[in-house]
Design a protein around this motif. Structure first.
Motif, short mmCIF file in Angstrom:
data_model
loop_
_atom_site.label_atom_id
_atom_site.label_comp_id
_atom_site.label_asym_id
_atom_site.label_seq_id
_atom_site.Cartn_x
_atom_site.Cartn_y
_atom_site.Cartn_z
N GLU A 114 -24.43 -0.37 51.21
CA GLU A 114 -24.93 -1.42 50.30
C GLU A 114 -26.04 -2.16 51.03
OE1 GLU A 114 -24.46 -2.27 47.14
OE2 GLU A 114 -23.76 -4.34 46.90
N GLU A 148 -26.91 2.23 48.32
CA GLU A 148 -26.82 1.01 47.51
C GLU A 148 -25.78 1.25 46.41
OE1 GLU A 148 -27.97 -2.07 47.70
OE2 GLU A 148 -29.11 -2.69 45.94
N GLY A 161 -23.51 -4.62 54.87
CA GLY A 161 -23.24 -3.55 53.91
C GLY A 161 -22.65 -2.29 54.50
N GLY A 187 -25.77 -5.88 51.95
CA GLY A 187 -24.41 -6.07 51.48
C GLY A 187 -23.62 -7.05 52.33
#
Lengths: 324, 324
Positions: free
Chosen positions: A167, B167, A179, A170
């Motif tokens: 992510e 992502e 992330g 994130g």
């Protein structure tokens, strides 16, 4: 021949006498007491090993090598532990110190790597050419086996699959990045997601089990409630397994091993976990009609650490040359 | 001995005669005309190879094997192209068809895998035990070399590094998933990011170069303007290289190869690109004091396809046994 496998943890030391096929003949355990000087910890690693050896009715003459799994990074060329955060170790000459008690070849590697290797010698991925092991615990550890041997990379900093970014920008990770996979796929992540739901629904079953305090939530609670059919717990578990399926798919897209093995605390959810992951995989595949890695639950449980470490000892010094 | 390397692209076929060290002795090219029946394309692959062979003043007796790089997935056990989207090929018996013209062993692999292998035989990663190659073009292709040999996984579906999720619920990808690495690290991604800036700043230098139409924006435009010091172009390039550095770090955290090699269109930005990536790496590392993979630019350019394919031919049928 026999091999000594030592599983060095933050709270416990386990040592086992293991044969060529990865069978544990005898075991002994003691507390790590990590705050002590490292020499005392290593002395107890040796005495624990000798205790297990005595239980197995063998002597050091029957032992060809020693392997050690550590929650950190080691350099097998020098036999040094470079990092071991739980124990506060940094550049500790573990091989040299242990050889004062047992003058045998000593190999050291990361505990997740060692556990994955154990599964490939005597567990669910036995005999497979390649596999990737994930420990789903406080964090997410990774163990890569290629050509039947543990792989930690050209500089010993690989197989940290918990720290792949999944992510962008994130959730901040303890490693300093944002992330990381383990922020979404660890037991800690499952508990965090349940806590978020608990704050929104203070009367939900999760919060009742946790006696109204999100700090009491455990992964086990969420999984048990989801198994019982509680809707919110199932929603949390579905979100968690969505991320874990993405992690498995990242492993497929990168290395495409023969098998992905799930171990660690969360894997005790068993087939309930496995089914949730396996049903999500086909939708994530690039090539929908081609075969892909099997996903399976680890089989060796807590013994994986001792077995995998011992099998490092069996690989011997050839392995040290290839490692960092 | 000599080897024939064939680079089968969506628009061009290139064939080369390559020696044991990866030197190209002679080359020939022709148009693919992919809409034709596959037998005609394969016939031209053969005639192109024989033309190059004649130029090199050698005969088929001097050739030990043939390798082919394809923009798709192949099964080396059967010599079949399973998928080749650009050419509309599905389950094409490429080896059998080509052997009608040249009765030699034929090995087939993905073009990015082949290009990465070429770099490890005769390019920037020459002689290294392990490397990961990224082609930064319309998409992001991946080529993994382990133990000096190409690795596409246990089922041939690995090394698709462009399709790692970076992502969660990110930008939809052509592969059907969301948030794939190539949506953030390809030339297409750089152009998209520049277009977003262009829409916000219709008078910016990027839009002036693109004659006011974001559809005219090219990766080259953005890179040239960034090199010239244009602030907005630099901002776009910084965002792009942030994502690419994360991709390099994911490769480090997973496999930790000796080297990560950047190729494809975007790599023509040269040291300007490399510096931007290298300066971002240390901040992303898990173990800040340990060594990590070198990042380097590909050296072989367009010849990588022919050289790598020929070197597949050199690996010979042993490789087919290990591949899908």
């Amino acid at each position: 021949m026999l091999y000594i496998g030592i599983d060095l943890g933050g709270t416990h030391i386990a040592a086992g006498i293991v044969d060529d096929e990865g069978h544990v003949l005898a075991k002994a355990e003691t507390a790590t007491l990590a705050e002590r000087p490292y020499r005392e910890v290593v002395r107890d690693m040796a005495s624990c090993s000798l205790e297990a050896l005595a239980k197995s009715s063998h002597t050091l003459d029957d032992v060809a090598g020693i392997g050690i799994g550590i929650p950190g990074v080691a350099d097998n060329k020098t036999g040094t532990v470079i990092f071991c955060t739980n124990l506060g170790w940094h550049n500790i000459p573990l091989r040299e110190e242990l050889q004062k008690y047992m003058n045998l070849p000593v190999l050291i590697d990361n505990d997740a790597t060692v556990a994955g290797f154990a599964e490939s010698v005597a567990g669910v991925s036995k005999g497979l050419h390649s596999s990737v092991f994930l420990t789903l615990g406080t964090g997410v550890g990774g163990g890569i086996v290629i050509d039947g041997k543990p792989w930690t990379g050209a500089h010993g900093v690989g197989s940290e699959i918990g720290h792949l970014t999944i992510e962008l920008d994130g959730i901040p990770c303890t490693c300093g990045k944002d992330g990381c996979l383990e922020r979404y796929c660890s037991a800690t992540a499952l508990i965090r997601m349940a806590g978020e739901v608990g704050l929104q629904h203070p009367d939900c079953a999760i919060m009742q089990k946790a006696k109204g305090d999100i700090r009491n939530i455990t992964g086990r609670m969420v999984i048990d409630l989801a198994k019982e059919g509680d809707e919110l717990a199932m929603k949390v578990f579905d979100r968690y397994t969505k991320y874990l399926a993405i992690a498995v798919n990242n492993i497929t897209s990168f290395l495409d091993p023969d098998m992905v093995v799930l171990g660690g605390g969360i894997s005790h959810a068993g087939d309930f976990l496995l089914r949730k992951i396996v049903e999500k995989i086909p939708n994530l595949l690039m090539f929908k009609t081609l075969p892909y890695p099997q996903v399976a639950l680890a089989r060796l449980g807590n013994e994986a650490g001792v077995i995998g470490a011992a099998m490092l000892g069996k690989l011997g010094m050839d392995y040290a040359e290839g490692g960092i």
